[in-house]
Every structure is written in structure tokens, then in C-alpha cells.
Design a protein around this motif. Structure first.
Motif, PDB file in Angstrom:
ATOM      1  N   ALA A   1      40.925 -24.463  54.603  1.00 11.60           N
ATOM      2  CA  ALA A   1      41.115 -23.015  54.592  1.00 11.60           C
ATOM      3  C   ALA A   1      41.999 -22.615  53.419  1.00 11.60           C
ATOM      4  N   THR A   2      41.820 -21.375  52.968  1.00 10.93           N
ATOM      5  CA  THR A   2      42.662 -20.823  51.910  1.00 10.93           C
ATOM      6  C   THR A   2      43.090 -19.414  52.279  1.00 10.93           C
ATOM      7  N   ALA A   3      44.203 -18.998  51.717  1.00 12.30           N
ATOM      8  CA  ALA A   3      44.697 -17.633  51.902  1.00 12.30           C
ATOM      9  C   ALA A   3      45.717 -17.356  50.816  1.00 12.30           C
ATOM     10  N   THR A   4      46.015 -16.091  50.600  1.00 14.64           N
ATOM     11  CA  THR A   4      47.095 -15.682  49.704  1.00 14.64           C
ATOM     12  C   THR A   4      48.019 -14.758  50.483  1.00 14.64           C
ATOM     13  N   VAL A   5      49.306 -15.012  50.393  1.00 12.97           N
ATOM     14  CA  VAL A   5      50.289 -14.166  51.075  1.00 12.97           C
ATOM     15  C   VAL A   5      51.335 -13.709  50.071  1.00 12.97           C
ATOM     16  N   LYS A   6      51.977 -12.593  50.377  1.00 16.15           N
ATOM     17  CA  LYS A   6      53.082 -12.102  49.554  1.00 16.15           C
ATOM     18  C   LYS A   6      54.394 -12.514  50.213  1.00 16.15           C
ATOM     19  N   ARG A   7      55.147 -13.346  49.529  1.00 17.88           N
ATOM     20  CA  ARG A   7      56.366 -13.870  50.123  1.00 17.88           C
ATOM     21  C   ARG A   7      57.398 -12.776  50.387  1.00 17.88           C
ATOM     22  N   SER A   8      57.382 -11.725  49.570  1.00 24.11           N
ATOM     23  CA  SER A   8      58.360 -10.647  49.756  1.00 24.11           C
ATOM     24  C   SER A   8      58.195  -9.970  51.113  1.00 24.11           C
ATOM     25  N   GLU A   9      56.987 -10.021  51.684  1.00 23.31           N
ATOM     26  CA  GLU A   9      56.748  -9.400  52.988  1.00 23.31           C
ATOM     27  C   GLU A   9      57.438 -10.163  54.113  1.00 23.31           C
ATOM     28  N   PHE A  10      57.860 -11.390  53.827  1.00 24.12           N
ATOM     29  CA  PHE A  10      58.503 -12.226  54.848  1.00 24.12           C
ATOM     30  C   PHE A  10      59.990 -12.444  54.556  1.00 24.12           C
ATOM     31  N   GLY A  11      60.590 -11.556  53.777  1.00 26.53           N
ATOM     32  CA  GLY A  11      62.004 -11.689  53.471  1.00 26.53           C
ATOM     33  C   GLY A  11      62.310 -12.818  52.509  1.00 26.53           C
ATOM     34  N   LEU A  12      61.335 -13.181  51.663  1.00 21.21           N
ATOM     35  CA  LEU A  12      61.492 -14.268  50.703  1.00 21.21           C
ATOM     36  C   LEU A  12      61.217 -13.760  49.286  1.00 21.21           C
ATOM     37  N   GLY A  13      61.732 -12.575  48.965  1.00 21.65           N
ATOM     38  CA  GLY A  13      61.357 -11.911  47.725  1.00 21.65           C
ATOM     39  C   GLY A  13      62.230 -12.159  46.519  1.00 21.65           C
ATOM     40  N   LYS A  14      63.135 -13.085  46.603  1.00 21.73           N
ATOM     41  CA  LYS A  14      64.036 -13.345  45.489  1.00 21.73           C
ATOM     42  C   LYS A  14      63.258 -13.677  44.213  1.00 21.73           C
ATOM     43  N   TYR A  15      63.704 -13.080  43.104  1.00 23.07           N
ATOM     44  CA  TYR A  15      63.179 -13.327  41.753  1.00 23.07           C
ATOM     45  C   TYR A  15      61.766 -12.783  41.497  1.00 23.07           C
TER      46      TYR A  15
END
Length: 198
Positions: A162-176
């Protein structure tokens, strides 16, 4: 960097175009095999490199119904103790309070909400991914690798990628962001086996 799991992971199901193991029909529940499951997250690091980490030790179940795809489901827990960053300093960095905060949020989870056929041997699995206490919908593009008897276990098994793309900033991981990419690519492979009879 430290971005996201997912998946996960992750993971998957089956469609009406897929044959069930011989002698079986209807929904079958499989236990995910952590030794043959990888949830790989990759991202761009300032454009210089594209590092990745593996979220191992996956624990969960896949319910697979080859006759009625919509009756399939997946539920997975990815403990951060299973995170493999290939360097001790990087593992410590990713699990620190600046990133995944593993002391407070020791695992990521994925629970499907809908499974749909998406072509020959393909599925679309929609579900809720929870990372660092934040839950967001994620869509997995899934390919059935094989369904049948696992020759070593001598029990029914299924395998998916399986594959997917997620935005880390949506999970409180948005540094840099955006210098370190917000988009994190997930690549999942999993094998699941019918549990031994009690």
C-alpha cells in the motif's frame, strides 16, 4: 523529518476480483505478522537527501472478504518502540518531545472506515490515522499480493502492498516546513495469517 506513520499502516484488504484461500468463503480474520510487515516513511530533507524510517512491530488484524469487499477492514497499532531510524541519535531525536513525543504518545494507530474495490487486484482503503493524539483521514492505495496457504505456517494468509501521502504538519510534526518537506510518502508491505486455533 519525523513524520508519519501511518499507517498505517497500515494496511489493507481485498476485493471481489481476488480469490479467497481454497475452501474458504466470506470474511476471514488474519493477524498481522510483524516480522513481514514494514511501514516506511520518506521525506525530503532540505532537498539534500530523502531519508526514511521504518515503523516496525506492527500489531493488528485484517479482515478480508473476497466476496464482499466492503466487509473487509484493518486495524493496526504501530508502537514507537518499533521505530527504526538506523542511527541511535536519530531515533532519540524522532522520539523526543520535539517530534513524536513517544513518552506521551507511545504508538500510532490506523483503523479503516471504508474499503472499496479499485480495479483488478486493487483496493482503496480509507481510514483514521492517529499520530501524537491527532486523528486525520488517510486513503491507502492497496494492491493484493497474494491470498492462499502460507507454506511455513500451513494456514491461510494474505499479503498486501500500500501507498499513501500524509502531511506531517497535520499531526503536530510541522517543524522546519517547508524546507523539510511537509509531504511524507508512506510505503507499506504486510503479510497476515489466520491465527492458530486455541
Amino acid at each position: 523529518m519525523r513524520k508519519t506513520l501511518l499507517v498505517a499502516a497500515l494496511f489493507a484488504f481485498a476485493g471481489s476480483a481476488f480469490a479467497a484461500p481454497a475452501g474458504t468463503s466470506g470474511a476471514i480474520t488474519y493477524k498481522i505478522d510483524p516480522n513481514h510487515t514494514n511501514v516506511i516513511a520518506s521525506w525530503s530533507h532540505f532537498g539534500f537527501s530523502n531519508p526514511s524510517v521504518n515503523f516496525g512491530n506492527a500489531d493488528g488484524t485484517i479482515v478480508y472478504d473476497a466476496d464482499k469487499v466492503s466487509a473487509s477492514s484493518v486495524q493496526v497499532t504501530l508502537p514507537l518502540t518499533g521505530l527504526s531510524a538506523l542511527a541511535t541519535d536519530f531515533y532519540d531525536h524522532l522520539t523526543s518531545a520535539d517530534w513524536f513525543d513517544a513518552a506521551k504518545y507511545p504508538a500510532a494507530t490506523f483503523k479503516s472506515t471504508k474499503v472499496e474495490a479499485a480495479g483488478e487486484g486493487k483496493l482503496k482503503v480509507t481510514g483514521d490515522l492517529t499520530v501524537k493524539g491527532v486523528t486525520k483521514p488517510v486513503v491507502l492505495e492497496v494492491k493484493l499480493n497474494k491470498a492462499g496457504e502460507q507454506p511455513m505456517a500451513k494456514r491461510a494468509a494474505v499479503g498486501f502492498d500500500a501507498t499513501a501521502t500524509v502531511k506531517r504538519s497535520e499531526f503536530g510534526l510541522g517543524k522546519y516546513v517547508p524546507n523539510v518537506s511537509d509531504d511524507v510518502s508512506l510505503r507499506i508491505t504486510t503479510e497476515a495469517i489466520v491465527p492458530k486455533a486455541e
